[in-house]
Design a protein around this motif. Sequence first.
Motif, PDB file in Angstrom:
ATOM      1  N   ASN A 123      -5.566   1.167  -4.716  1.00 20.76           N
ATOM      2  CA  ASN A 123      -6.825   0.807  -4.099  1.00 20.76           C
ATOM      3  C   ASN A 123      -7.877   0.658  -5.199  1.00 20.76           C
ATOM      4  O   ASN A 123      -7.931   1.455  -6.128  1.00 20.76           O
ATOM      5  N   LYS A 177       0.839  -1.195   0.000  1.00 24.01           N
ATOM      6  CA  LYS A 177       0.000   0.000   0.000  1.00 24.01           C
ATOM      7  C   LYS A 177       0.874   1.245   0.000  1.00 24.01           C
ATOM      8  O   LYS A 177       2.027   1.218   0.420  1.00 24.01           O
ATOM      9  N   GLU A 178       0.300   2.338  -0.452  1.00 24.83           N
ATOM     10  CA  GLU A 178       1.032   3.599  -0.493  1.00 24.83           C
ATOM     11  C   GLU A 178       1.420   4.043   0.911  1.00 24.83           C
ATOM     12  O   GLU A 178       2.467   4.638   1.119  1.00 24.83           O
ATOM     13  N   GLU A 179       0.590   3.707   1.889  1.00 22.43           N
ATOM     14  CA  GLU A 179       0.862   4.101   3.266  1.00 22.43           C
ATOM     15  C   GLU A 179       2.082   3.378   3.847  1.00 22.43           C
ATOM     16  O   GLU A 179       2.644   3.789   4.856  1.00 22.43           O
ATOM     17  N   ASP A 180       2.477   2.266   3.241  1.00 24.04           N
ATOM     18  CA  ASP A 180       3.612   1.491   3.747  1.00 24.04           C
ATOM     19  C   ASP A 180       4.950   2.184   3.498  1.00 24.04           C
ATOM     20  O   ASP A 180       5.970   1.787   4.050  1.00 24.04           O
ATOM     21  N   TYR A 181       4.956   3.210   2.652  1.00 20.65           N
ATOM     22  CA  TYR A 181       6.194   3.908   2.327  1.00 20.65           C
ATOM     23  C   TYR A 181       6.237   5.248   3.039  1.00 20.65           C
ATOM     24  O   TYR A 181       5.238   5.950   3.157  1.00 20.65           O
ATOM     25  N   SER A 182       7.405   5.615   3.498  1.00 14.70           N
ATOM     26  CA  SER A 182       7.557   6.936   4.105  1.00 14.70           C
ATOM     27  C   SER A 182       7.871   7.931   2.992  1.00 14.70           C
ATOM     28  O   SER A 182       8.682   7.663   2.119  1.00 14.70           O
ATOM     29  N   HIS A 183       7.205   9.072   3.039  1.00 11.57           N
ATOM     30  CA  HIS A 183       7.401  10.091   2.008  1.00 11.57           C
ATOM     31  C   HIS A 183       8.324  11.176   2.539  1.00 11.57           C
ATOM     32  O   HIS A 183       7.925  12.288   2.821  1.00 11.57           O
ATOM     33  N   TYR A 185       3.577   0.356  -5.753  1.00 14.87           N
ATOM     34  CA  TYR A 185       2.606  -0.122  -4.772  1.00 14.87           C
ATOM     35  C   TYR A 185       1.299  -0.438  -5.498  1.00 14.87           C
ATOM     36  O   TYR A 185       1.067  -0.019  -6.634  1.00 14.87           O
TER      37      TYR A 185
END
Length: 128
Positions: free
Chosen positions: A117, A98-104, A114
């Motif tokens: 959804n 998921k996109e949330e799994d990566y730190s920006h 990723y």
Amino acid sequence: MGEHTPAPSPGRSYYGFVLYLLGWACIITYLIWAMVPHSYLSSLGLTYIPQPYWALAFPTVMITLVLVFVFLIYPSINFLLAIPPHDIRNISDGMALKEEDYSHDGRFTVPPVYDLNISQVCRDLHMS
């Protein structure tokens, strides 16, 4: 442990050369069987070979079997192994990134890969 390499080792090169010679011997034998008249081969004492009819029938049967496998059996096996279209595993599974799994934090020059959804995909495709 030995090194895994596609380069031919001496053992593999021997097997390859023997298979090369065996392949050519089979092709020449097949052509002699198919082209030379059966009466001439019988006069040489070769009376136990199949009739020349099988020189055409056998490859035809083999090609037919391969085509039946490729166009009927193999796709049928794949259809049996595929999950149904309404199964939730077609949308997401436990290995999805998921996109949330990566730190920006700006470290990436190329955005990370990723899974999107499904609601975002539907929104982008159909609500344009």
